[in-house]
Every structure is written in structure tokens, then in C-alpha cells.
Design a protein around this motif. Sequence first.
Motif, PDB file in Angstrom:
ATOM      1  N   TYR A 277      30.041  35.418 114.928  1.00 13.07           N
ATOM      2  CA  TYR A 277      28.595  35.216 114.793  1.00 13.07           C
ATOM      3  C   TYR A 277      27.853  35.844 115.971  1.00 13.07           C
ATOM      4  N   LYS A 278      28.305  35.538 117.173  1.00 13.47           N
ATOM      5  CA  LYS A 278      27.637  36.058 118.370  1.00 13.47           C
ATOM      6  C   LYS A 278      27.832  37.560 118.516  1.00 13.47           C
ATOM      7  N   ALA A 279      28.986  38.052 118.108  1.00 16.24           N
ATOM      8  CA  ALA A 279      29.242  39.494 118.169  1.00 16.24           C
ATOM      9  C   ALA A 279      28.331  40.246 117.205  1.00 16.24           C
ATOM     10  N   ARG A 280      28.138  39.695 116.013  1.00 18.50           N
ATOM     11  CA  ARG A 280      27.242  40.321 115.031  1.00 18.50           C
ATOM     12  C   ARG A 280      25.830  40.444 115.612  1.00 18.50           C
ATOM     13  N   ARG A 281      25.368  39.385 116.239  1.00 19.93           N
ATOM     14  CA  ARG A 281      24.018  39.382 116.835  1.00 19.93           C
ATOM     15  C   ARG A 281      23.909  40.373 117.988  1.00 19.93           C
ATOM     16  N   ALA A 282      25.027  40.587 118.703  1.00 25.91           N
ATOM     17  CA  ALA A 282      25.001  41.474 119.869  1.00 25.91           C
ATOM     18  C   ALA A 282      25.406  42.907 119.522  1.00 25.91           C
TER      19      ALA A 282
ATOM     20  N   GLY B 293      31.573  52.568 109.841  1.00 27.28           N
ATOM     21  CA  GLY B 293      30.931  51.299 109.537  1.00 27.28           C
ATOM     22  C   GLY B 293      29.958  50.881 110.616  1.00 27.28           C
ATOM     23  N   SER B 294      29.299  49.766 110.397  1.00 31.23           N
ATOM     24  CA  SER B 294      28.321  49.288 111.368  1.00 31.23           C
ATOM     25  C   SER B 294      29.028  48.703 112.577  1.00 31.23           C
ATOM     26  N   PRO B 295      28.436  48.840 113.753  1.00 28.60           N
ATOM     27  CA  PRO B 295      29.090  48.380 114.959  1.00 28.60           C
ATOM     28  C   PRO B 295      29.275  46.871 115.039  1.00 28.60           C
ATOM     29  N   ALA B 296      28.530  46.126 114.275  1.00 33.75           N
ATOM     30  CA  ALA B 296      28.611  44.674 114.373  1.00 33.75           C
ATOM     31  C   ALA B 296      29.491  44.057 113.300  1.00 33.75           C
ATOM     32  N   SER B 297      30.206  44.852 112.544  1.00 34.04           N
ATOM     33  CA  SER B 297      30.999  44.303 111.460  1.00 34.04           C
ATOM     34  C   SER B 297      32.335  43.758 111.969  1.00 34.04           C
ATOM     35  N   THR B 298      32.925  42.867 111.167  1.00 34.94           N
ATOM     36  CA  THR B 298      34.270  42.394 111.441  1.00 34.94           C
ATOM     37  C   THR B 298      35.199  43.180 110.544  1.00 34.94           C
ATOM     38  N   VAL B 299      36.221  43.755 111.140  1.00 37.34           N
ATOM     39  CA  VAL B 299      37.151  44.601 110.412  1.00 37.34           C
ATOM     40  C   VAL B 299      38.500  43.928 110.388  1.00 37.34           C
ATOM     41  N   LYS B 300      39.131  43.876 109.221  1.00 41.06           N
ATOM     42  CA  LYS B 300      40.503  43.399 109.146  1.00 41.06           C
ATOM     43  C   LYS B 300      41.381  44.629 109.237  1.00 41.06           C
ATOM     44  N   ALA B 301      42.115  44.717 110.327  1.00 40.70           N
ATOM     45  CA  ALA B 301      42.934  45.894 110.574  1.00 40.70           C
ATOM     46  C   ALA B 301      44.024  46.005 109.525  1.00 40.70           C
ATOM     47  N   SER B 302      44.343  47.224 109.175  1.00 40.06           N
ATOM     48  CA  SER B 302      45.422  47.433 108.222  1.00 40.06           C
ATOM     49  C   SER B 302      46.726  46.942 108.843  1.00 40.06           C
ATOM     50  N   ARG B 303      47.647  46.543 107.997  1.00 45.49           N
ATOM     51  CA  ARG B 303      48.912  46.002 108.502  1.00 45.49           C
ATOM     52  C   ARG B 303      49.653  47.047 109.327  1.00 45.49           C
ATOM     53  N   VAL B 304      50.093  46.606 110.480  1.00 45.21           N
ATOM     54  CA  VAL B 304      50.896  47.456 111.351  1.00 45.21           C
ATOM     55  C   VAL B 304      52.341  47.014 111.161  1.00 45.21           C
ATOM     56  N   PRO B 305      53.282  47.946 110.900  1.00 42.24           N
ATOM     57  CA  PRO B 305      54.680  47.557 110.685  1.00 42.24           C
ATOM     58  C   PRO B 305      55.234  46.753 111.849  1.00 42.24           C
ATOM     59  N   PHE B 306      56.262  45.935 111.570  1.00 41.36           N
ATOM     60  CA  PHE B 306      56.904  45.122 112.610  1.00 41.36           C
ATOM     61  C   PHE B 306      57.200  45.980 113.827  1.00 41.36           C
ATOM     62  N   GLY B 307      56.730  45.551 114.965  1.00 46.90           N
ATOM     63  CA  GLY B 307      57.065  46.209 116.218  1.00 46.90           C
ATOM     64  C   GLY B 307      56.359  47.534 116.438  1.00 46.90           C
ATOM     65  N   CYS B 308      55.611  48.006 115.480  1.00 43.45           N
ATOM     66  CA  CYS B 308      54.960  49.312 115.606  1.00 43.45           C
ATOM     67  C   CYS B 308      53.566  49.123 116.156  1.00 43.45           C
ATOM     68  N   LEU B 309      53.293  49.763 117.254  1.00 40.56           N
ATOM     69  CA  LEU B 309      51.958  49.689 117.836  1.00 40.56           C
ATOM     70  C   LEU B 309      51.251  51.013 117.706  1.00 40.56           C
TER      71      LEU B 309
END
Length: 152
Positions: free
Chosen positions: A61-66, A133-149
Amino acid sequence: MSRRLVESAAVSGKAIALEDLSGIRERASVMHRDGGSSLRREMRFELGNWGFDQLRNFIEYKARRAGVRVVAVDPRNTSRTCSACGCCDKHNRKSQCKFQCLECGLMMNADLNAALNIKARGNVTCPIDGEAGSPASTVKASRVPFGCLGRG
């Protein structure tokens, strides 16, 4: 806490990466000998009264406002993966507070190591520079494989 975190991110021009803890209550069960599953009474109390969802809601909420982006990352293996070399092994986690990589020998506080992995996953799956996308959005990151950064 959420206000200071969002203010810091806004001043530095960075996003906030959080573990996607949706469904944690359903995943945190233990199997009974009879095949059913349940949690110890103490664990049910802890999970039922833990405000992780409320804190995340405050941050979002606060991140969206900021105008600060929030990235939700897959928490799998963040505490077992070495933040330096990417080695993922359950034996890397020596105790609740101690992390020591079997591959490269890195030793540090386990929570700090996991936080560095969350930061890396958030940055790899949703780069701060040139993000869509907009800077204030919440993004669900795509799945990262086990142990893969996403290290190249």
C-alpha cells in the motif's frame, strides 16, 4: 517498519523484493503416522498470529503511494542456496542461524544469506533498469528454478 522501508526504497530509487508467502499455512504441515496431516499446537498458534500478510499489505500500500515497485519472489531454497556461488544443498544450512556453503565455503548468518538470494531473485526476474509496467505495481516474479539465481 513498512514506512521506513518504503521511504528508503523511494530515496534510493530501488524496488522492494519480498518472499511470496501465499499459501504458507497450507505448506507448513507435518504428516501423522495415520496419513493425516496437522501442525503442532504451538506452530498453529504462531502461524495463525503471524502478521506477515499484514506487513506485506502495508508495504504494498505504502509503496504504491510512493511509486515504489514491489516484487514477490519464490521463496523456495532461498535459505539453502549460497548467495555467492549459487550452490543449493540442504546441508549448506548448518543451523537456524548459520549458513556455510559446501561448494565455496562462504560462511555467514543464514538470514542474511537468504535475504541476499531474495534480492538477487527480485532483481533477476524483474530488473530495476528498463522495467516494464508502472513503477508502483506489485509484480509476481516468474518462478526461478531450484537453486537458480539467474547467474550467467
